[in-house]
Scaffold this motif. Sequence first.
Motif, PDB file in Angstrom:
ATOM      1  N   ASP A  40       1.066  -1.377  -0.075  1.00 32.53           N
ATOM      2  CA  ASP A  40      -0.208  -0.006   0.042  1.00 32.53           C
ATOM      3  C   ASP A  40       0.751   1.280   0.011  1.00 32.53           C
ATOM      4  O   ASP A  40       0.399   2.317   0.217  1.00 32.53           O
ATOM      5  N   SER A  41       2.155   1.216  -0.380  1.00 29.17           N
ATOM      6  CA  SER A  41       2.967   2.416  -0.011  1.00 29.17           C
ATOM      7  C   SER A  41       2.572   3.239  -1.506  1.00 29.17           C
ATOM      8  O   SER A  41       2.204   2.785  -2.414  1.00 29.17           O
ATOM      9  N   THR A  42       2.941   4.563  -1.136  1.00 29.57           N
ATOM     10  CA  THR A  42       2.401   5.634  -2.139  1.00 29.57           C
ATOM     11  C   THR A  42       3.442   5.668  -3.276  1.00 29.57           C
ATOM     12  O   THR A  42       4.849   5.273  -2.945  1.00 29.57           O
ATOM     13  N   ASP A  43       3.468   6.508  -4.484  1.00 32.88           N
ATOM     14  CA  ASP A  43       4.340   6.531  -5.304  1.00 32.88           C
ATOM     15  C   ASP A  43       5.380   7.477  -4.586  1.00 32.88           C
ATOM     16  O   ASP A  43       6.782   7.065  -5.040  1.00 32.88           O
ATOM     17  N   ASP A  44       5.176   8.448  -3.826  1.00 30.86           N
ATOM     18  CA  ASP A  44       6.229   9.160  -3.064  1.00 30.86           C
ATOM     19  C   ASP A  44       7.033   8.328  -2.273  1.00 30.86           C
ATOM     20  O   ASP A  44       8.039   8.593  -2.187  1.00 30.86           O
ATOM     21  N   GLU A  45       6.234   7.384  -1.455  1.00 30.01           N
ATOM     22  CA  GLU A  45       7.170   6.360  -0.662  1.00 30.01           C
ATOM     23  C   GLU A  45       8.118   5.499  -1.459  1.00 30.01           C
ATOM     24  O   GLU A  45       9.187   5.405  -0.892  1.00 30.01           O
ATOM     25  N   TRP A  82       6.996  -0.244 -12.327  1.00 26.60           N
ATOM     26  CA  TRP A  82       6.456   0.880 -11.477  1.00 26.60           C
ATOM     27  C   TRP A  82       6.724   1.993 -12.262  1.00 26.60           C
ATOM     28  O   TRP A  82       5.777   2.876 -12.671  1.00 26.60           O
ATOM     29  N   ARG A 166      -2.491  -2.697  -4.856  1.00 23.04           N
ATOM     30  CA  ARG A 166      -1.646  -1.603  -5.552  1.00 23.04           C
ATOM     31  C   ARG A 166      -1.873  -1.206  -6.835  1.00 23.04           C
ATOM     32  O   ARG A 166      -1.389  -0.202  -7.420  1.00 23.04           O
ATOM     33  N   HIS A 168      -3.798   0.087 -10.094  1.00 27.56           N
ATOM     34  CA  HIS A 168      -4.806   1.131 -10.397  1.00 27.56           C
ATOM     35  C   HIS A 168      -5.919   0.720 -10.883  1.00 27.56           C
ATOM     36  O   HIS A 168      -6.990   1.087 -10.766  1.00 27.56           O
TER      37      HIS A 168
END
Length: 269
Positions: A40-45, A82, A166, A168
């Motif tokens: 569940d990590s965001t793209d920023d993470e 990714w 994860r 989309h």
Amino acid sequence: MLSLDWILRSADVRPDEAMVIRHAYVREHEDSGLQGIHADSTDDEILYYTSRQSATQRVFPVTPPRYWIVFIREDGGRARFWAVVENHGEAWNDGRQRAFTLTVSEQMADLRNRLVIGWKSPRAWWINGGTAAPYPVLEIADAKPIPFPGFDGLVLDYPQLQAVMRDHRYASWRTALASVKGIYLITDTRDGRHYVGKADGAESIRQRWAVYATNGHGGNVELRNLDPSTFRYSVLRVFDPATPERDVNEAEDHYKRALDSRRWGLNRN
């Protein structure tokens, strides 16, 4: 067979100017000691995690190339794309860790979370672009959203669970799972044993299942030493977030008794 080389060159990325990275879901990176990423990590993470690397030369290139092609590990020797990130140089180096200034490129943006390649170097988490160029393209997934089947029709194996958390295409699924708490069932398809679990209090089913997608066991002692690749996940009953916790507990106990999951299954209490 279509290879990564063709994909890269079609995006004007020369393999000799690139390195290919395959991240895995981990609590902590074994080389840098950094907190890892999860389903569940965001793209920023993920970008932040990518930008921090070990300063040890044997672990990471002294002068990494301009383009980093970043994939996320999947089971079965697969890696899902990714993003392409562009390296603008080293920002700092304290002798233990290095930080790089990275930006996400628009190159190959239409293939994000859709392109899957076969990863032939299971022990390597990064390789030179030229080495990765002949890796086969296994899948270019449909980019259209996948309709949520409803809670009664929701049955997922472990790779599907990871994708739901994860990809989309499953955004509506995550929204639905985030809107409820409730009782869920994990079945080990190797022997048919059941584990009845719950998401209650401030925790939604999405939050609970995101933990399973990350480590396979969700912190449950009963599941910790089992291979999650044969697990199947389903929802037994959903509750409104305002439902009293005692009602959720009573429902959990009912299903444990009905499925006899304490005596013949994976529940300890």
